[in-house]
Design a protein around this motif. Structure first.
Motif, PDB file in Angstrom:
ATOM      1  N   ARG A  23      -0.207  15.313   3.857  1.00 27.66           N
ATOM      2  CA  ARG A  23      -0.068  14.269   3.276  1.00 27.66           C
ATOM      3  C   ARG A  23      -1.459  12.937   3.735  1.00 27.66           C
ATOM      4  O   ARG A  23      -1.027  12.665   5.295  1.00 27.66           O
ATOM      5  CB  ARG A  23       0.403  13.468   2.383  1.00 27.66           C
ATOM      6  CG  ARG A  23       1.360  13.972   1.688  1.00 27.66           C
ATOM      7  CD  ARG A  23       2.392  13.013   0.892  1.00 27.66           C
ATOM      8  NE  ARG A  23       4.006  14.577   0.240  1.00 27.66           N
ATOM      9  CZ  ARG A  23       4.920  13.199  -0.086  1.00 27.66           C
ATOM     10  NH1 ARG A  23       4.873  12.423  -0.750  1.00 27.66           N
ATOM     11  NH2 ARG A  23       5.278  13.814  -1.192  1.00 27.66           N
ATOM     12  N   PRO A  24      -2.629  12.998   3.530  1.00 26.35           N
ATOM     13  CA  PRO A  24      -3.355  11.876   3.974  1.00 26.35           C
ATOM     14  C   PRO A  24      -3.134  11.317   4.680  1.00 26.35           C
ATOM     15  O   PRO A  24      -3.160   9.862   6.011  1.00 26.35           O
ATOM     16  CB  PRO A  24      -4.400  11.840   3.152  1.00 26.35           C
ATOM     17  CG  PRO A  24      -4.580  12.781   2.147  1.00 26.35           C
ATOM     18  CD  PRO A  24      -3.476  13.137   2.052  1.00 26.35           C
ATOM     19  N   LEU A 117      -8.601  -3.639  15.069  1.00 18.92           N
ATOM     20  CA  LEU A 117      -8.468  -4.463  13.848  1.00 18.92           C
ATOM     21  C   LEU A 117      -9.050  -4.773  12.222  1.00 18.92           C
ATOM     22  O   LEU A 117      -8.631  -4.278  11.761  1.00 18.92           O
ATOM     23  CB  LEU A 117      -7.981  -5.891  14.446  1.00 18.92           C
ATOM     24  CG  LEU A 117      -7.776  -6.924  13.604  1.00 18.92           C
ATOM     25  CD1 LEU A 117      -5.933  -6.329  13.074  1.00 18.92           C
ATOM     26  CD2 LEU A 117      -7.459  -8.315  14.038  1.00 18.92           C
ATOM     27  N   THR A 118     -10.152  -4.181  12.684  1.00 17.10           N
ATOM     28  CA  THR A 118     -11.316  -3.354  11.138  1.00 17.10           C
ATOM     29  C   THR A 118     -10.111  -2.425  10.275  1.00 17.10           C
ATOM     30  O   THR A 118     -10.699  -2.568   9.339  1.00 17.10           O
ATOM     31  CB  THR A 118     -12.022  -3.136  11.730  1.00 17.10           C
ATOM     32  OG1 THR A 118     -13.094  -4.955  12.595  1.00 17.10           O
ATOM     33  CG2 THR A 118     -13.531  -3.559  10.373  1.00 17.10           C
ATOM     34  N   LEU A 119     -10.382  -1.346  11.705  1.00 17.73           N
ATOM     35  CA  LEU A 119     -10.019   0.073  10.778  1.00 17.73           C
ATOM     36  C   LEU A 119      -8.834  -0.283  10.218  1.00 17.73           C
ATOM     37  O   LEU A 119      -7.990  -0.311   8.973  1.00 17.73           O
ATOM     38  CB  LEU A 119     -10.146   1.014  11.869  1.00 17.73           C
ATOM     39  CG  LEU A 119     -11.043   1.310  11.753  1.00 17.73           C
ATOM     40  CD1 LEU A 119     -11.423   2.433  14.057  1.00 17.73           C
ATOM     41  CD2 LEU A 119     -12.508   2.046  11.423  1.00 17.73           C
ATOM     42  N   CYS A 120      -7.624  -1.462  10.828  1.00 19.51           N
ATOM     43  CA  CYS A 120      -6.246  -1.305  10.335  1.00 19.51           C
ATOM     44  C   CYS A 120      -6.423  -1.932   8.694  1.00 19.51           C
ATOM     45  O   CYS A 120      -5.749  -1.516   8.087  1.00 19.51           O
ATOM     46  CB  CYS A 120      -5.882  -2.529  10.977  1.00 19.51           C
ATOM     47  SG  CYS A 120      -4.841  -1.080  12.445  1.00 19.51           S
ATOM     48  N   ILE A 125      -6.428  -1.330   2.681  1.00 17.66           N
ATOM     49  CA  ILE A 125      -7.234  -1.964   1.521  1.00 17.66           C
ATOM     50  C   ILE A 125      -7.074  -0.493   0.485  1.00 17.66           C
ATOM     51  O   ILE A 125      -7.300  -0.243  -0.556  1.00 17.66           O
ATOM     52  CB  ILE A 125      -7.866  -2.270   1.179  1.00 17.66           C
ATOM     53  CG1 ILE A 125      -8.205  -4.110   2.470  1.00 17.66           C
ATOM     54  CG2 ILE A 125      -9.212  -2.313   0.012  1.00 17.66           C
ATOM     55  CD1 ILE A 125      -9.258  -4.623   2.728  1.00 17.66           C
ATOM     56  N   THR A 126      -7.255   0.761   1.404  1.00 16.36           N
ATOM     57  CA  THR A 126      -8.530   1.975   0.571  1.00 16.36           C
ATOM     58  C   THR A 126      -7.483   2.677   0.350  1.00 16.36           C
ATOM     59  O   THR A 126      -7.209   4.105   0.468  1.00 16.36           O
ATOM     60  CB  THR A 126      -9.532   2.305   1.504  1.00 16.36           C
ATOM     61  OG1 THR A 126      -8.856   2.787   2.949  1.00 16.36           O
ATOM     62  CG2 THR A 126     -10.793   1.577   1.612  1.00 16.36           C
ATOM     63  N   CYS A 127      -5.685   3.310   1.562  1.00 13.06           N
ATOM     64  CA  CYS A 127      -5.542   4.092   1.358  1.00 13.06           C
ATOM     65  C   CYS A 127      -3.765   3.419   1.331  1.00 13.06           C
ATOM     66  O   CYS A 127      -3.423   2.596   2.095  1.00 13.06           O
ATOM     67  CB  CYS A 127      -4.740   4.712   3.133  1.00 13.06           C
ATOM     68  SG  CYS A 127      -4.079   6.553   3.284  1.00 13.06           S
TER      69      CYS A 127
END
Length: 300
Positions: A23-24, A117-120, A125-127
């Motif tokens: 699962r993604p 931190l930005t990626l987190c 938010i998106t996943c």
């Protein structure tokens, strides 16, 4: 002992772990958790990272980074002592691994720390964690159907879970509640769920506070004829939930499910089941509804 218990638990669940990484959400979480280790050992990149090692090998962990990772391991093991399901164990590992990665990246380079931190934040938010889609005998209520269905037949007892999709505790509890519905569902005992994140009026009517600060989610209510008989978790005087473990064994014991199921199987044979209050009075004292337990507004 906690270390040995954690290792044994990991080995026990290992055969079932692999399926989650298809699962993604779990695959991306794994990559995010290993991000610093990948960067630290990546040729062409690790040579440019600072290191406190005496041999100046910047492609291996220094003593401070190992110290942070050991501290992370201790926190994960302590947190997982209260975890109930495999999803909770994995979720705790991913959560604290990301926190450790933030600390490690900021320690090495401010730019890498800000990027990670930005990626987190984007990932958060998106996943979202996948919703449980396994077999179950559960009726999903809306604000317009719950009252009618619960009051349709006063002889039917309902165990209703009040949940919200954003709550990780509710997501972890979903397979346990589904398994209980498969084992105990019958004509006289039924299972239901209502998303109070979507139907706020239902939460207010049944006095379930959706605020994360109150920690009332998930809440299980035992209802008969639309009237609340008992609930877990109980609430203190400030309206906050009293800590309670949502394990399958605790639910079966607290709600006296084995006894209720045996008595209400008579319903399928055309016999009148015993009154639920009489049945619960036969249970041990600690299984009785709390005297300060709030009642449903629909009784008023």
């Amino acid at each position: 002992m906690s270390l040995i218990r954690g290792l044994l638990s990991t080995l026990y669940y290992l055969p079932a772990v692999y399926k989650w990484f298809y699962r993604p959400y779990y695959l991306l979480s794994l990559l995010m958790s290993l991000a610093f280790a990948i960067v630290r050992s990546c040729p062409g990149l690790c040579e440019h990272l600072p290191s406190q090692r005496e041999d100046n090998n910047s492609c291996a962990f220094d003593w401070r980074e190992l110290e942070i990772l050991m501290f992370l391991s201790a926190i994960v093991m302590m947190k997982n002592r209260r975890a109930i399901t495999l999803e909770q164990h994995i979720g705790n590992i991913f959560l604290f691994s990301k926190v450790a990665n933030v600390v490690l990246f900021f320690r090495v380079d401010l730019r890498l720390g800000l990027l990670y931190l930005t990626l987190c934040v984007v990932f958060l938010i998106t996943c979202k964690p996948p919703i449980f889609m396994g077999p179950e005998y559960i009726t999903y209520f809306s604000d317009s159907t719950i009252d009618e269905e619960l009051q349709r037949d006063g002889r039917v007892t309902w165990i209703v879970e009040f949940y919200a999709n954003w709550s990780s505790e509710c997501q972890s509890f979903a397979p346990i509640f589904a398994d209980l519905s498969l084992k105990y569902n019958c004509l006289g005992l039924k299972f239901g769920k209502v998303d109070i994140g979507q139907y706020g009026a239902v939460a207010e009517r049944y006095k379930v506070n959706p605020s994360p600060l109150c920690k009332q989610l998930p809440s299980l209510l035992l209802l008969q004829g639309g009237r609340e008989i008992m609930r877990r978790p109980l609430l203190d005087k400030k309206g906050r939930a009293i800590g309670w473990s949502f394990t399958e064994e605790d639910i079966i014991r607290e709600f006296n499910l084995n006894e209720i199921f045996q008595r209400f199987k008579k319903f399928s044979k055309g016999e009148e089941p015993e009154d639920l209050k009489t049945l619960l009075q036969e249970a041990p004292e600690e299984e009785q509804p709390h005297e300060d337990e709030p009642e449903s507004k629909k009784d008023k």
